[in-house]
Design a protein around this motif. Structure first.
Motif, PDB file in Angstrom:
ATOM      1  N   ARG A  45      37.851  36.646  46.750  1.00 56.03           N
ATOM      2  CA  ARG A  45      37.184  35.918  45.668  1.00 56.03           C
ATOM      3  C   ARG A  45      35.690  36.220  45.615  1.00 56.03           C
ATOM      4  O   ARG A  45      35.051  36.019  44.587  1.00 56.03           O
ATOM      5  N   ALA A  46      35.119  36.712  46.723  1.00 48.85           N
ATOM      6  CA  ALA A  46      33.700  37.084  46.740  1.00 48.85           C
ATOM      7  C   ALA A  46      33.481  38.532  46.322  1.00 48.85           C
ATOM      8  O   ALA A  46      32.334  38.964  46.163  1.00 48.85           O
ATOM      9  N   GLY A  47      34.575  39.304  46.170  1.00 46.13           N
ATOM     10  CA  GLY A  47      34.443  40.696  45.768  1.00 46.13           C
ATOM     11  C   GLY A  47      34.655  41.711  46.866  1.00 46.13           C
ATOM     12  O   GLY A  47      34.506  42.915  46.638  1.00 46.13           O
ATOM     13  N   ALA A 107      28.811  41.324  49.196  1.00 50.51           N
ATOM     14  CA  ALA A 107      29.657  41.651  48.044  1.00 50.51           C
ATOM     15  C   ALA A 107      29.135  41.003  46.769  1.00 50.51           C
ATOM     16  O   ALA A 107      29.123  41.624  45.697  1.00 50.51           O
ATOM     17  N   LYS A 108      28.680  39.767  46.865  1.00 49.76           N
ATOM     18  CA  LYS A 108      28.203  39.047  45.682  1.00 49.76           C
ATOM     19  C   LYS A 108      26.913  39.643  45.116  1.00 49.76           C
ATOM     20  O   LYS A 108      26.632  39.492  43.922  1.00 49.76           O
ATOM     21  N   ARG A 109      26.128  40.302  45.948  1.00 54.72           N
ATOM     22  CA  ARG A 109      24.900  40.917  45.417  1.00 54.72           C
ATOM     23  C   ARG A 109      25.121  42.370  44.992  1.00 54.72           C
ATOM     24  O   ARG A 109      24.179  43.108  44.726  1.00 54.72           O
ATOM     25  N   SER A 142      42.796  27.374  52.894  1.00 51.71           N
ATOM     26  CA  SER A 142      41.495  28.028  52.844  1.00 51.71           C
ATOM     27  C   SER A 142      40.411  27.136  53.439  1.00 51.71           C
ATOM     28  O   SER A 142      39.536  27.601  54.176  1.00 51.71           O
ATOM     29  N   ARG A 164      30.514  38.118  52.443  1.00 50.80           N
ATOM     30  CA  ARG A 164      30.617  37.569  51.088  1.00 50.80           C
ATOM     31  C   ARG A 164      29.285  37.700  50.339  1.00 50.80           C
ATOM     32  O   ARG A 164      29.262  38.062  49.154  1.00 50.80           O
ATOM     33  N   ARG A 165      28.197  37.424  51.012  1.00 52.64           N
ATOM     34  CA  ARG A 165      26.894  37.533  50.356  1.00 52.64           C
ATOM     35  C   ARG A 165      26.610  38.966  49.938  1.00 52.64           C
ATOM     36  O   ARG A 165      26.061  39.210  48.842  1.00 52.64           O
ATOM     37  N   HIS A 185      39.498  34.038  50.732  1.00 53.02           N
ATOM     38  CA  HIS A 185      38.073  33.732  50.862  1.00 53.02           C
ATOM     39  C   HIS A 185      37.226  34.985  50.627  1.00 53.02           C
ATOM     40  O   HIS A 185      36.168  34.927  49.982  1.00 53.02           O
ATOM     41  N   LEU A 186      37.688  36.129  51.125  1.00 60.63           N
ATOM     42  CA  LEU A 186      36.945  37.370  50.982  1.00 60.63           C
ATOM     43  C   LEU A 186      37.136  38.000  49.606  1.00 60.63           C
ATOM     44  O   LEU A 186      36.180  38.464  48.982  1.00 60.63           O
ATOM     45  N   ARG A 241      30.325  34.930  56.077  1.00 56.26           N
ATOM     46  CA  ARG A 241      29.305  34.576  55.083  1.00 56.26           C
ATOM     47  C   ARG A 241      28.472  35.789  54.692  1.00 56.26           C
ATOM     48  O   ARG A 241      28.187  36.005  53.504  1.00 56.26           O
TER      49      ARG A 241
END
Length: 412
Positions: A283-285, A251-253, A370, A248-249, A280-281, A245
């Protein structure tokens, strides 16, 4: 009172004045360690998961034997699962020379099979005279040097000078020595040591009692604070939900999050398990690279411009929930920059970048997979606590023979 989810663990006091040097692979690591043992004056403390009776093990054997014969107090702790079947002559000659040779939880075989694979002593630490330390992921075996061939491992360790070495020495002493042995040579004092560098450091360990998640939480706190870059190179990658988590957070920011994993794994299941997390990873960038030259065995990471870690801990259920591990957390721009350069070289020259699957190619089976992996990650730390527990013992090999007798319980 329950500790907040992102509070730092107790081993969170930064110690200033240290000097770190990155050692890449056995070609850098083994000569430094063997030379340090050769120059030891008072004490050598060595812990390792794997020690084999091959050309590297024999070089270590010779250095330890010579040190003991000239009066240096030498203590060795090896893991009973990682270092099986050492010849009686190998251990016996060390013990006869005065080396205190201990085996962590040797276990018993059943129908010739070793069943004691859980809750292992996975640390790799050396402390010489309380002044010079080594810590990382490199074991004492020939597969850590390039001439071993295509299966030679890519790995990292650090050479350490400065006050943090006193903490490493204190820890190794507490792990293996009797109380009267600790009194024989006083431990180095962090306050009395010189400050050869400018790096701040934290020596952080994982056990199954008071420090069950310290290493993971240091990682997660660093991920949470990341602002522009994260690079994680880890051999066995299947962390828990909260770790994923935070990746992913970040990468998303907008943080450039990169993950280097095994493309030529020493165990096929390693790549299969990590591959379950890719969608999963990605797709978050998060950018994922597979190292393809040879097996990757490293356990290193960096965040932004000054945070780095090197140690024995993988990011998988065994290291994060079961094994005894040790890492050093480093706050130093020069070290961070050097590590970033070496990992960038790896990504540019020896890695294959994994591409995200186009949305139109998604199907029900992949969506189900997933979802299942997501919930497996969410709950596996709790499940790990249900696995069989026992109180491991540390056994001491007797003079004149390689046989070992229990010396007490171990913290596992």
């Amino acid at each position: 009172m329950k500790r907040p989810a992102f509070s730092l663990p107790r081993s969170s006091r930064w110690v200033p004045g240290n000097q770190f040097e990155l050692l890449e692979n056995g070609e850098d690591f083994f000569p430094r360690v063997f030379n340090a043992i050769t120059k030891a004056r008072r004490e050598v403390m060595l812990e390792t998961f794997i020690l084999f009776d091959d050309k590297i093990g024999q070089e270590l054997h010779a250095a330890l034997l010579a040190a003991a014969r000239r009066g240096v107090e030498v203590h060795v702790l090896v893991d009973g699962f990682g270092s099986p079947d050492l010849p009686d002559t190998f251990v016996g000659s060390l013990v006869d020379a005065g080396v205190r040779f201990r085996i962590f939880d040797p276990g018993r075989r059943f129908l010739g099979q070793r069943l004691n694979m859980l809750r292992r002593m996975h640390r790799k630490i050396v402390v010489v005279d309380g002044e010079l330390g080594f810590i990382g992921g490199i074991n004492y075996s020939a597969d850590h040097v390039a001439d071993f061939g295509p299966e030679a491992k890519q790995d990292y360790a650090v050479q350490v000078r400065g006050p943090i070495v006193a903490q490493m020495q204190h820890f190794t002493r507490e792990a293996v020595l009797y109380r009267n042995e600790r009194k024989r040579h006083p431990a180095a004092s962090a306050a009395s040591q010189s400050h050869p560098g400018t790096a701040h450091a934290i020596f952080v360990t994982r056990d199954n009692h008071d420090h069950q998640s310290d290493i993971e939480r240091h990682y997660r706190v660093a991920l949470r604070s990341a602002r522009h870059r994260v690079v994680i190179a880890n051999a066995y990658f299947f962390p828990g939900y909260r770790f994923i988590r935070e990746m992913r957070r970040a990468a998303k920011r907008g943080v450039d999050v990169r993950l280097i994993l095994q493309g030529q794994p020493d165990m096929p299941i390693v790549k299969t398990a990590a591959g379950l997390l890719y969608d999963h990873l990605l797709r978050a960038g998060v950018r994922i690279y597979e190292y393809c030259d040879r097996p990757l065995h490293g356990k290193v990471a960096l965040v932004d411009d000054d945070w780095s870690t090197v140690g024995s801990s993988n990011l998988d259920p065994l290291s994060l929930s079961l094994n005894l591990e040790a890492n050093v957390i480093i706050r130093d721009r020069a070290f961070n920059d050097h590590l970033y350069g070496r990992l960038s070289h790896l990504m540019e020259n020896s890695c294959k970048q994994i591409e995200a699957v186009a949305p139109g190619r998604w199907n029900g089976l992949r969506l189900l997979r997933s979802y299942a992996v997501f919930h497996l990650m969410r709950w596996f730390p709790a499940w790990a606590g249900w696995l069989p527990k026992h109180q491991p013992t540390i056994t001491l090999a007797n003079p004149g023979t390689a046989a070992a007798e229990p010396t007490g319980s171990a913290t596992a």
